[in-house]
Write a protein that holds these residues in place. Structure first.
Motif, PDB file in Angstrom:
ATOM      1  N   ILE A   1      43.122  46.068  40.492  1.00 49.10           N
ATOM      2  CA  ILE A   1      42.143  45.384  39.652  1.00 49.10           C
ATOM      3  C   ILE A   1      41.784  44.020  40.250  1.00 49.10           C
ATOM      4  O   ILE A   1      40.620  43.626  40.282  1.00 49.10           O
TER       5      ILE A   1
ATOM      6  N   GLU B   1      44.101  32.294  33.679  1.00 43.38           N
ATOM      7  CA  GLU B   1      42.688  32.643  33.761  1.00 43.38           C
ATOM      8  C   GLU B   1      42.487  34.154  33.819  1.00 43.38           C
ATOM      9  O   GLU B   1      43.340  34.902  34.291  1.00 43.38           O
ATOM     10  N   HIS B   2      41.325  34.554  33.366  1.00 42.91           N
ATOM     11  CA  HIS B   2      40.902  35.938  33.526  1.00 42.91           C
ATOM     12  C   HIS B   2      40.624  36.168  35.018  1.00 42.91           C
ATOM     13  O   HIS B   2      40.080  35.287  35.678  1.00 42.91           O
ATOM     14  N   PRO B   3      40.997  37.333  35.546  1.00 46.43           N
ATOM     15  CA  PRO B   3      40.792  37.573  36.983  1.00 46.43           C
ATOM     16  C   PRO B   3      39.352  37.309  37.430  1.00 46.43           C
ATOM     17  O   PRO B   3      39.120  36.739  38.497  1.00 46.43           O
ATOM     18  N   ARG B   4      38.411  37.695  36.598  1.00 44.48           N
ATOM     19  CA  ARG B   4      37.006  37.548  36.988  1.00 44.48           C
ATOM     20  C   ARG B   4      36.631  36.082  37.169  1.00 44.48           C
ATOM     21  O   ARG B   4      35.819  35.741  38.016  1.00 44.48           O
TER      22      ARG B   4
ATOM     23  N   ARG C   1      45.932  36.239  34.675  1.00 44.20           N
ATOM     24  CA  ARG C   1      46.531  37.299  33.870  1.00 44.20           C
ATOM     25  C   ARG C   1      45.469  38.345  33.569  1.00 44.20           C
ATOM     26  O   ARG C   1      44.390  38.013  33.076  1.00 44.20           O
ATOM     27  N   ILE C   2      45.791  39.591  33.841  1.00 43.48           N
ATOM     28  CA  ILE C   2      44.877  40.686  33.514  1.00 43.48           C
ATOM     29  C   ILE C   2      45.070  41.001  32.036  1.00 43.48           C
ATOM     30  O   ILE C   2      46.175  41.341  31.620  1.00 43.48           O
TER      31      ILE C   2
ATOM     32  N   GLU D   1      38.169  42.940  41.653  1.00 45.10           N
ATOM     33  CA  GLU D   1      37.472  41.757  41.138  1.00 45.10           C
ATOM     34  C   GLU D   1      37.098  40.798  42.279  1.00 45.10           C
ATOM     35  O   GLU D   1      36.009  40.237  42.291  1.00 45.10           O
TER      36      GLU D   1
END
Lengths: 259, 259
Positions: free
Chosen positions: A152, A93-96, A134-135, A156
Motif C-alpha cells: 500500500i 499521517e495518512h500515507p497519501r 499509519r495506514i 501510494e
C-alpha cells in the motif's frame, strides 16, 4: 531519482515469504532498494524467491545490516510506519499525505521503515524517523500483513509521481475522463437508420415514431457509444436490411439515407 | 451499507494462501463478503487459514459459486479489474477514480471482480462488468500478486468512505494537519528561560544575545514543539539551573521570570 531514491527498510523480518512478496511489490511500483535490519530469515530461501517471482533482482541486491542507523546511512529523510495510536504521541499521517515528502528532495536517498510482523517498531526505532505514517484500518481488524503494508505504501508513493514521467506503458491507460465517445452526428445517423428500419418493418408507426425513438435514444445516449460501437450497431442494421431484401435500395440509389 | 455492500469476487483462484490473504485484507479494510467462482483450491485449507489469521470469519462465510453471473446475482454495479492495456478497448480507470462508483447507490450490493493469478479475466468475463479498473504499475514488472491487487483496491475503497462514519478508532488518528503545536506564548517563555540561562552561564553576551537567540528560535520554530515537549525542554533548563546552584533564585523570589 524519483521512486528509485527510496529504500524500503524492513526491521527484523521473520517471514521469508513476506520478504519475497515485498521484493515483488517494490518492483511492481518502481522501487529497487531493499534493506533488511537483522533479518530473522534467509532472504534467498526458496519461499522468498517463490514469492518474489520476477523480482529476484530486488531480492539478490538487498542489503543486510545489523542496526537501523546503518540502514539509514546516507538518508536525509526517513518515515516510519506504525499501527500504534495509544502510546505514540507524535503526529501520524495518512500515507497519501505523508509519503510524498520522501520524494521532495530529489537527489537525496530517503527511507521508508517497516517493523516486525508481530510487534512493529519499538519506540526507540520509531525515533530514528522524522515522520510517521499509519495506514488506516477497520477497528475490527487493525493488523496488516507486512507485505500488504509495504504494498500500500509503495502504491501510494508511485501514485504521487507523475505517470508520464516514468511509464511508457501508461500511454495506453485510458481513464474514463479521457474516454472519447463517438461524435453526436455519427450517433444521430445511427438513430435515423434505426428509425427508418423500424418504420419499414412496422415496429414504429409514423405518428408515434418520435416518442418511441426517444426511449432508444435514452438508452444509447447513456451508454456513450464509441465510434467502433456505432459502426457495429449500424452494421447490424445493414445486415437486417440485407436479410429483408432492402439492400436492393442501395443498388437502386435510394438507400443513401441509411448509410 | 457502505463498504459492507461490496462483495469481492475471485474468479477461479488457484492459491489457497492468496485466498487467505484476501480474507485478511478484506477484514482489515471493513469488507466481509467474499465470493469464489469455481475455486481451484480449498478455501478452508491450512494455508488459507494460516494467511487469514484473524479473518477466519470472512473465509468461513465465503460463498462458492460455479459461474460469474451467479456471483453477481443481486448486484446492480460491478467493476472488473484488469492489467490489460493492449487488447481491451474499454475505458480503464485508476482505482482511486473508479472504485468509489461502487458505493454510490448505498442500498444496493455491488461487486469488485478479480481474475485468475496467472491470466486474469477473459474478455467474456470482463463483459459482465460495467466498469474497469487497472492498478498502474511499473513497466519493468506489471504483474501484481492477486492478494496485493485486492489489498490496494480494498484500501482505496475504504479511503473513499468518510473516516468518522464507521471507525471509532480513527479518533486517535492525528494527521499532521490537525497536529496542534504548543501555544506561542509557552514557546516564548521557553526562549526567555533559555536566553536567561545562556546569559548566566556566559554562552551569550548581552550585546549579541538577540541575534544568537534568533538561530535557536529558528530551530525550535521549525520543529513545531508540542506542549509536553516545551515542558520537557524547560525541565532540562530548570535542572541545569538547579545544578548550577541558581535554583536558590526561586526560593529568593527572583526566579519567577524563569518559570
Amino acid at each position: 531519482m524519483g521512486l528509485d531514491q527510496v529504500r524500503i527498510v524492513l526491521v527484523e523480518p521473520a517471514g521469508p515469504m513476506n520478504v519475497g512478496s515485498v521484493a515483488r511489490v517494490m518492483k511492481n511500483f518502481g522501487l529497487n532498494h531493499l534493506v533488511l535490519v537483522n533479518p530473522q530469515c534467509d532472504l534467498l530461501s526458496i519461499e522468498a524467491k517463490h514469492m518474489a517471482v520476477h523480482a529476484q533482482d530486488v531480492l539478490e541486491s538487498a542489503v543486510k545490516v545489523a542496526t537501523l542507523p546503518e540502514a539509514l546511512q546516507g538518508c536525509t529523510r526517513a518515515i516510519a510506519t506504525t499501527a500504534r495510536v495509544r502510546d505514540w504521541k507524535m503526529p501520524l499521517e495518512h500515507p497519501r499525505l505523508g509519503l510524498p515528502w520522501l520524494l521532495e528532495e530529489p537527489t537525496e536517498p530517503a527511507a521508508l521503515i517497516f517493523g516486525r510482523e508481530d510487534r512493529g517498531l519499538s519506540n526507540e526505532e520509531l525515533n530514528y524517523a522524522q515522520r510517521f505514517v499509519r495506514i488506516p484500518t477497520s477497528p475490527s481488524y487493525t493488523s496488516l500483513n507486512l507485505a500488504t503494508a509495504v504494498a500500500i505504501c509503495c502504491y501510494e508513493l508511485a501514485q504521487s509521481v507523475p505517470l508520464h514521467s516514468t511509464d511508457e506503458e501508461h500511454r495506453d491507460y485510458v481513464p474514463m475522463s479521457e474516454f472519447k465517445p463517438a461524435p453526436l452526428d455519427l450517433v444521430e445517423a445511427y438513430y435515423q437508420q434505426l428509425e427508418s428500419l423500424l418504420l419499414q418493418i412496422g415496429y414504429l408507426y409514423p405518428h408515434t415514431a418520435a416518442s418511441r425513438m426517444e426511449k432508444f435514444r435514452q438508452i444509447y445516449n447513456r451508454v456513450q457509444l464509441q465510434d467502433r460501437e456505432v459502426a457495429m450497431l449500424r452494421g447490424v442494421l445493414r445486415q437486417v436490411e440485407w436479410a429483408l431484401g432492402n439492400d436492393k435500395d442501395v443498388t437502386e440509389g435510394s438507400g443513401n439515407s441509411h448509410t
